[in-house]
Write an enzyme that holds these catalytic residues in place. Structure first.
Site, mmCIF file in Angstrom:
data_model
loop_
_atom_site.group_PDB
_atom_site.id
_atom_site.type_symbol
_atom_site.label_atom_id
_atom_site.label_comp_id
_atom_site.label_asym_id
_atom_site.label_seq_id
_atom_site.Cartn_x
_atom_site.Cartn_y
_atom_site.Cartn_z
ATOM 1 C CG HIS A 16 35.837 53.588 26.018
ATOM 2 N ND1 HIS A 16 35.854 52.292 25.539
ATOM 3 C CD2 HIS A 16 35.001 54.259 25.193
ATOM 4 C CE1 HIS A 16 35.061 52.203 24.486
ATOM 5 N NE2 HIS A 16 34.519 53.381 24.255
ATOM 6 C CG HIS A 18 33.044 57.467 21.700
ATOM 7 N ND1 HIS A 18 33.467 56.761 20.601
ATOM 8 C CD2 HIS A 18 32.757 56.549 22.645
ATOM 9 C CE1 HIS A 18 33.423 55.465 20.871
ATOM 10 N NE2 HIS A 18 32.991 55.300 22.100
ATOM 11 C CE LYS A 102 37.146 49.709 21.056
ATOM 12 N NZ LYS A 102 36.267 50.593 21.796
ATOM 13 C CG HIS A 139 32.885 46.916 20.884
ATOM 14 N ND1 HIS A 139 32.221 48.069 21.174
ATOM 15 C CD2 HIS A 139 31.935 45.939 20.824
ATOM 16 C CE1 HIS A 139 30.922 47.824 21.280
ATOM 17 N NE2 HIS A 139 30.723 46.527 21.070
ATOM 18 C CG HIS A 177 32.305 49.206 26.366
ATOM 19 N ND1 HIS A 177 32.377 47.962 25.790
ATOM 20 C CD2 HIS A 177 32.503 50.083 25.354
ATOM 21 C CE1 HIS A 177 32.576 48.100 24.501
ATOM 22 N NE2 HIS A 177 32.670 49.369 24.207
ATOM 23 C CG ASP A 250 31.304 53.711 25.494
ATOM 24 O OD1 ASP A 250 31.770 54.349 24.540
ATOM 25 O OD2 ASP A 250 30.518 52.753 25.350
HETATM 26 C C1 NCD Z 1 29.812 54.280 20.719
HETATM 27 C C2 NCD Z 1 29.701 55.449 19.732
HETATM 28 O O1 NCD Z 1 28.623 56.043 19.644
HETATM 29 O O2 NCD Z 1 30.700 55.766 19.089
HETATM 30 N N1 NCD Z 1 28.487 53.859 21.068
HETATM 31 C C3 NCD Z 1 28.127 53.202 22.185
HETATM 32 O O3 NCD Z 1 26.956 52.826 22.293
HETATM 33 N N2 NCD Z 1 28.975 52.943 23.144
HETATM 34 C C4 NCD Z 1 30.627 53.199 20.137
HETATM 35 C C5 NCD Z 1 31.067 52.164 21.133
HETATM 36 O O4 NCD Z 1 31.915 52.432 21.984
HETATM 37 O O5 NCD Z 1 30.582 51.030 21.074
HETATM 38 ZN ZN ZN Z 2 32.878 53.556 23.066
#
Ligand code: NCD
Ligand code: ZN
Length: 353
Positions: A16, A18, A102, A139, A177, A250
């Site tokens: 996971h 970003h 997702k 999520h 998460h 995450d």
């Molecule tokens: C994530 C993001 O910034 O894209 N933020 C987070 O707090 N984890 C989005 C997510 O996975 O919920």
């Molecule tokens: Zn995330």
């Protein structure tokens, strides 16, 4: 028995992650590709990655940001919307490009406005995913304003996840998460078609981190870190060797001005020191022998992918590690997660492969 100071494991994956877009993508991708062989790439860009064609273009963009000398495979996902086309999903999965979809409840987190408002609108896609065995990453938080933010995961399990699994028993789900004892207990109670990712930061911080001694935006993420009892449950799950739990950092970078604001963004950037932090946590729990399962074995097993052949070596130094407090990117500086204790484990460079 003398303490373990070196550890060699299969190269880990992040289930996971970003990676963002543009200058942020270029600036932060090396933090992941230095250590991780593959990552499930979150599709919550603006606009989101909705179609297989979007994912193909995004994949090309990611590969251009991987530094020479690093081997990295982005595992692409699609953002599930009320109008996602099941045929496009099936074609993307058949081509090998799309590894999961997702589901964001609309409004649950950063860039989730295109997410699902009414789960029934997604039934045709979920039906097809069940047939072809394509995992759904969720999520897992409700967004109802009347539900306290600390309870949103537990309520999601009762209101959304349990009915959904009854309706689609063959759908392979990843609860992303997990942050609560209820989440851990629910995953443990399920025999099949349910896995869960755990982040680095939720193994390390509880809610005091962002609320005590002033508001600390760099410890704010969604789902929010909860009470200590929940953190302990997550650590127990991660270090147990239970194959239903695997690493999904995450790691979610935002430029510092967007975090240090009257309405700061949710997301914690853990990629640069993720492996050092994890080795520390597993050492504290006397579970260094379970680290490889958590970061390198359980994830591929759940996703039905081969494990990595390359290896990664961790070494515990005598002196605390120097790690960058901030990574500078063309989109601005991004603060790196501070675990609040010195780190001693380092990834030995040049030892992979
Ligand atoms: C994530 C993001 O910034 O894209 N933020 C987070 O707090 N984890 C989005 C997510 O996975 O919920
Ligand atoms: Zn995330």
């Amino acid at each position: 028995m003398s303490a373990v100071t070196e550890l060699e494991i299969r190269r880990p994956d992040d289930w996971h992650l970003h990676l963002r877009a543009g200058a942020m993508l270029d600036g932060i991708t090396p933090s992941t590709t230095a250590d991780f062989a593959r990552a499930i790439i979150m599709p919550n860009l603006v606009p989101p990655v909705v179609t297989t064609a979007d994912a193909e273009a995004y994949r090309t963009r990611i590969m251009a940001a991987v530094p020479q000398g690093d081997t990295f495979e982005p595992l692409m996902t699609l953002y599930l919307t009320g109008v996602t086309d099941p045929d496009d999903v099936a074609a993307g999965a058949a081509s090998g490009l799309i590894k999961a979809l997702k589901l964001y409840p609309a409004g649950a987190t950063t860039n989730s406005e295109s997410g699902i408002r009414d789960i029934e609108t997604a039934y045709p896609v979920l039906e097809r995913m069940s047939e072809i065995g394509l995992p759904l990453c969720m999520h897992g938080e409700v967004t109802d304003p009347d539900i306290d933010i600390f309870d949103r995961e537990a309520v999601f399990i009762d209101r959304v996840l349990i009915p959904l699994r009854a309706r689609f028993p063959d759908l392979r789900i990843v609860m992303e998460h997990v942050t609560s004892r209820q989440g851990v207990d629910y995953v443990r109670s399920q025999e099949k078609n349910l896995g869960a990712t755990l982040t680095v930061h939720h193994l390390i911080i509880n809610r005091n981190a962002y609320l005590v001694g002033g508001i600390k935006p760099h410890f704010y993420c969604l789902p929010v870190a909860k009470r200590e009892t929940h953190r302990l449950a997550l650590r127990e799950a991660a270090t147990s060797g239970d194959s239903r739990f695997f690493l999904g950092t995450d790691s979610a970078p935002h430029a510092d001005p967007a975090k240090e604001s009257a309405c700061g963004c949710a997301g914690i950037f853990t990629a640069p020191t993720a492996m050092s932090c994890l080795a520390h946590v597993f050492e504290q729990e006397n579970a260094l022998d379970k680290l490889e399962a958590f970061v390198s074995l359980n994830g591929p097993a759940y996703y039905g992918l081969p494990v990595n052949e390359e290896r990664l070596r961790l070494v515990r130094g005598e002196a605390p590690l120097e790690w960058p407090k901030r990574v500078s990117t063309g989109a601005g500086p991004v603060t790196v997660f501070d675990p609040g204790f010195p780190l001693f484990w380092r990834v030995e460079k040049g030892a992979k492969g």
